[in-house]
Enzyme design. Structure first.
Site, PDB file in Angstrom:
ATOM      1  N   GLU A  67      -0.194  24.576  33.038  1.00 51.52           N
ATOM      2  CA  GLU A  67      -0.871  24.461  34.275  1.00 51.52           C
ATOM      3  C   GLU A  67      -1.092  25.636  34.998  1.00 51.52           C
ATOM      4  OE1 GLU A  67       1.255  21.261  36.455  1.00 51.52           O
ATOM      5  OE2 GLU A  67       0.408  19.680  34.896  1.00 51.52           O
ATOM      6  N   GLU A  81      -0.238  15.368  29.105  1.00 52.72           N
ATOM      7  CA  GLU A  81       0.466  14.600  30.379  1.00 52.72           C
ATOM      8  C   GLU A  81      -0.345  13.423  30.584  1.00 52.72           C
ATOM      9  OE1 GLU A  81       2.090  17.086  33.321  1.00 52.72           O
ATOM     10  OE2 GLU A  81       2.873  18.554  32.230  1.00 52.72           O
TER      11      GLU A  81
END
Length: 739
Positions: free
Chosen positions: A393, A506
């Site tokens: 991320e 995710e």
């Protein structure tokens, strides 16, 4: 200067293994190993929308064994039937005396073969079908031999549904797997890769086909990289803790409670071997394990518990091997922070490729990626860790696209310099929350690079008040299931065609942003209703459960390849899970996640966009053309970049010198039943040609705080020079057997 107990740099070559003999992972003369029968979808679940519905049994060749495996559909598992040991041939007529002698000899031979086979393989499977729980890993005992005397029984090394598993600490549990999975754990062969989690997944010693097989996975979040909403009680114990940095600082000061060693207690207990067994038993085939760089080392001023989690990470990998689960290892933390989120280690500033220490932090990051690559590329681990996520991320919107892509290209070339083309793990990069389309064409021709996306409804910023409790019949979930299909199915399939292997690293059931500490300690929510309604699942109605099941099933179908975030959420001080929308294990128990992930296929109905037919361009999965990177990538995205978004010039920024000790991640130690060490020469380093030294500080340079340097200027007395920031391209490793 950093404290580096693992360092061994005086003789760099001493850390390399030069005389490695691979284990005979497919040696058919050893234990009679059951082989999986690929069953595809459950009856009635055929889907015309992609090739996953087709059996892949014909694409795998099994080695012959001394037994012939067969699928026992009634038991949901496998049995064994003895294969002929001798091919009969026509013999002349003998006298009665010779016939009697021959019969006696045949009985003796049969007893010598069948009795060990029975107690090692057949008996555990038969007991499984009758509900008994023998057949535990490492179990020993006696039986009566042909001579009527007690004879030792070989240790049981494999089992399926209903068998008893003995853990490292001697505790036991029953392996309940209704999907035909087989665990395998042989003390004499610790790197054996014959286990598989279910009947439709190939064992670890056979290849995974990303085109025809679906990734059904779950994250082990909050285990090695702590997050407040996953382990809320730890943060509630220490008011003021908002991330692992502050939690570690407060813990260390609390010596009466064990100080920072409390984190090791967490490593030992949060996820256990039984959790890994339950993941396999849930019909899943992959796990994603977030890890921190401080598993390798910390530098001065960093409060994290250093060099402690690694042994538990390796233990987790070994557990995954035991139950046949493939692993995506994910580097979640980067020195200086790559995103300013609490799960990067420290909440707040982004000092990776930003600020005066941005390049120095990138140097450290590349070195940690290198060290992890060296470990997981070894023959002992490459069948278990099949994907390496190199940075989680990253905030491109803050750091800059050119800068991040330059880092990705550099990391890719470094990794493939270590592994060689066609070897080592797949490399996954995150889409940086920019969407999938923007990455199309990037790293075209690269060897096995994947795109990881994290699609969440929870953080859209909207009120999310559309009802999800709309009854238990058709239409359960209201508008939410179709919203998932509309948002994700088309873009995921398009990315598979235009970029390559694409998956959701995710996602969750969080259609809103409710959950204790979900948005951080003291964070605010945007949900327009009462969040307390979503923080205690015991109060949910049957309609809510049905709606969430429809939503999660549609999400899984739309994404196709996914890792749910996360397997487990620990209770808060109230004694309940206060972020239940994010717990896969709780969803299984509560009925809002499908018991069998195959049954979700078709939840979205007819395709609303391009249909992925299971075919990737050959280079995307390591075939023809893989490794032929478009040269414009290195020109367009140079490393180091000429300048940073914030105006800093890398050639004028402080850097580290590549003269430091090389850290080698330690291998676990195993001994066989006789106490003899196994593979004692293994040392965590794959490429014997990788002799580059590690970045370290330059004496006399007063470096700014690498975690808090956004407003600092170049300190006096610090040499600069981008050459120090460029790791050498490593000569590809020599050809080795077993690779």
């Amino acid at each position: 200067m950093a404290d580096r107990p693992y360092s061994q740099a005086s003789q760099p070559d001493s850390m390399h293994r030069t005389n490695y003999t691979p284990l005979p992972l497919n040696d058919a003369s050893s234990f009679a190993r059951p082989q999986p029968h690929y069953t595809g979808y459950p009856e009635g679940m055929d889907s015309p929308r992609d090739s996953y519905v087709q059996s892949v049994a014909d694409s795998h060749t099994y080695l012959p064994t001394r037994t012939e495996g067969y699928y026992n559909g009634d038991n949901g598992g496998y049995g064994e039937k003895a294969a002929p040991l001798v091919t009969p041939r026509t013999k002349p007529r003998r006298t009665g005396r010779f016939i009697i002698i021959g019969v006696i000899l045949l009985v003796v031979v049969a007893a010598a073969v069948v009795i060990p086979l029975y107690f090692a393989v057949i008996k555990p499977h038969n007991e499984k079908s009758t509900g008994n729980s023998s057949g535990s890993s490492g179990a020993t005992g006696t039986t009566t031999g042909a001579n009527g005397k007690p004879t030792p029984v070989s240790a049981i090394v494999s089992g399926g549904d209903g068998t008893t598993v003995t853990t490292n600490n001697g505790s036991t549990f029953t392996y309940n797997n209704p999907f035909g999975g087989i665990w395998y754990s042989d003390p004499d062969d610790p790197y054996n890769n014959n286990a598989y989690p279910n009947s439709w997944t190939p064992p670890l010693n056979q290849s995974w086909d990303f085109g025809s097989m679906r990734i059904h996975g779950v994250n082990l979040g909050g285990w090695f990289v702590l997050e407040p909403f996953i382990t809320p009680a730890l943060y509630q114990k220490y008011p003021g803790a908002v991330d692992e940095w502050t939690l570690s600082t407060l813990m260390a000061a609390d010596t009466a409670s064990g100080g920072l060693n409390q984190l090791e207690d967490h490593y030992k207990t949060f996820i256990t071997e039984e959790d890994i067994a339950q993941i396999a038993a849930a019909g899943l085939s992959w796990v994603r394990i977030p890890i921190p760089y401080w598993a390798i080392e910390v530098w001065d001023g960093e409060p994290f518990l250093a060099k402690t989690s690694w042994k538990y990470i390796v233990q987790a990998l070994q557990w995954c091997r035991k139950y046949g689960l493939r692993v995506k290892l994910d580097l979640h933390t980067i020195p200086g922070s790559q995103n300013g989120f609490n799960h990067s280690g420290k909440d707040g500033q982004i000092n990776f490729l930003q600020g005066i220490m941005g390049i120095a932090n990138a140097q450290r990051a590349l070195n940690y990626i290198r060290i992890i690559t060296e470990f997981i590329s070894q023959p002992e681990w490459q069948n278990v860790v099949q994907i390496f996520g190199i940075m989680n991320e990253v905030q491109v919107k803050v750091i800059g696209m050119t800068e991040v892509r330059g880092f990705y290209v550099e990391a890719y070339e470094m990794i493939r310099g270590i592994t060689g083309i066609g070897k080592g793990p797949y490399i996954s990069i995150h889409d940086a929350f920019l969407g999938l389309q923007i990455w199309e064409g990037f790293l075209e021709g690269a060897d096995r690079v994947m795109l990881d996306t994290h699609p969440y409804f929870a953080f859209d910023g909207g009120a999310a008040t559309d009802p999800i409790d709309t009854g238990v019949g058709p239409g359960a979930g209201g508008t939410w299931p179709q919203a998932a299909c509309n948002r994700w199915e088309k873009i995921m399939n398009t990315s598979r065609t235009n970029f390559g292997v694409t998956f959701a690293g995710e996602f969750s059931n969080g259609f809103n942003d409710c959950g204790l500490f979900l948005t951080g300690v003291g964070g605010s929510t945007t949900y327009g209703g009462n969040c307390q309604d979503w923080q205690d699942s015991s109060q949910w109605t049957p309609g809510t459960v049905a709606g969430l099941l429809a939503f999660s099933s549609a999400s899984m179908d739309a994404l196709r390849d996914w890792f749910f975030w996360t397997w487990k959420i620990a209770p808060s001080n109230r004694g309940i899970v206060e972020s239940p929308l994010w717990s896969y294990s709780l969803g299984l128990a509560g009925g809002w996640i499908a018991k069998d992930p195959r049954t979700v296929v078709g939840s979205c109905g007819p395709s609303i966009g391009p249909v992925f037919d299971g075919t990737f361009e050959p280079w995307m999965t390591g075939g023809a053309g893989a490794g032929t990177l478009d040269p414009t990538e290195t020109v367009q995205y140079p490393w180091p970049p000429a300048s940073l978004v914030d105006g800093n010039i890398p050639s004028q920024m402080p850097v580290y010198t590549s003269t430091g000790s090389v850290v080698t991640l330690p291998m676990p130690t195993f001994t066989d039943r006789k106490g003899k060490p196994i593979d004692a020469t293994a040392n965590g380093w794959f490429n014997i040609n990788d002799n580059a030294l590690a970045p370290t500080t330059i004496p006399g340079c007063p470096y700014p705080d690498p975690w808090n340097a956004l407003n600092d200027t170049l300190p006096a007395g610090c040499p600069t020079g981008v050459a120090m920031a460029i790791p050498a391209v490593i000569t590809p490793p020599p050809t080795r057997r077993g690779l």
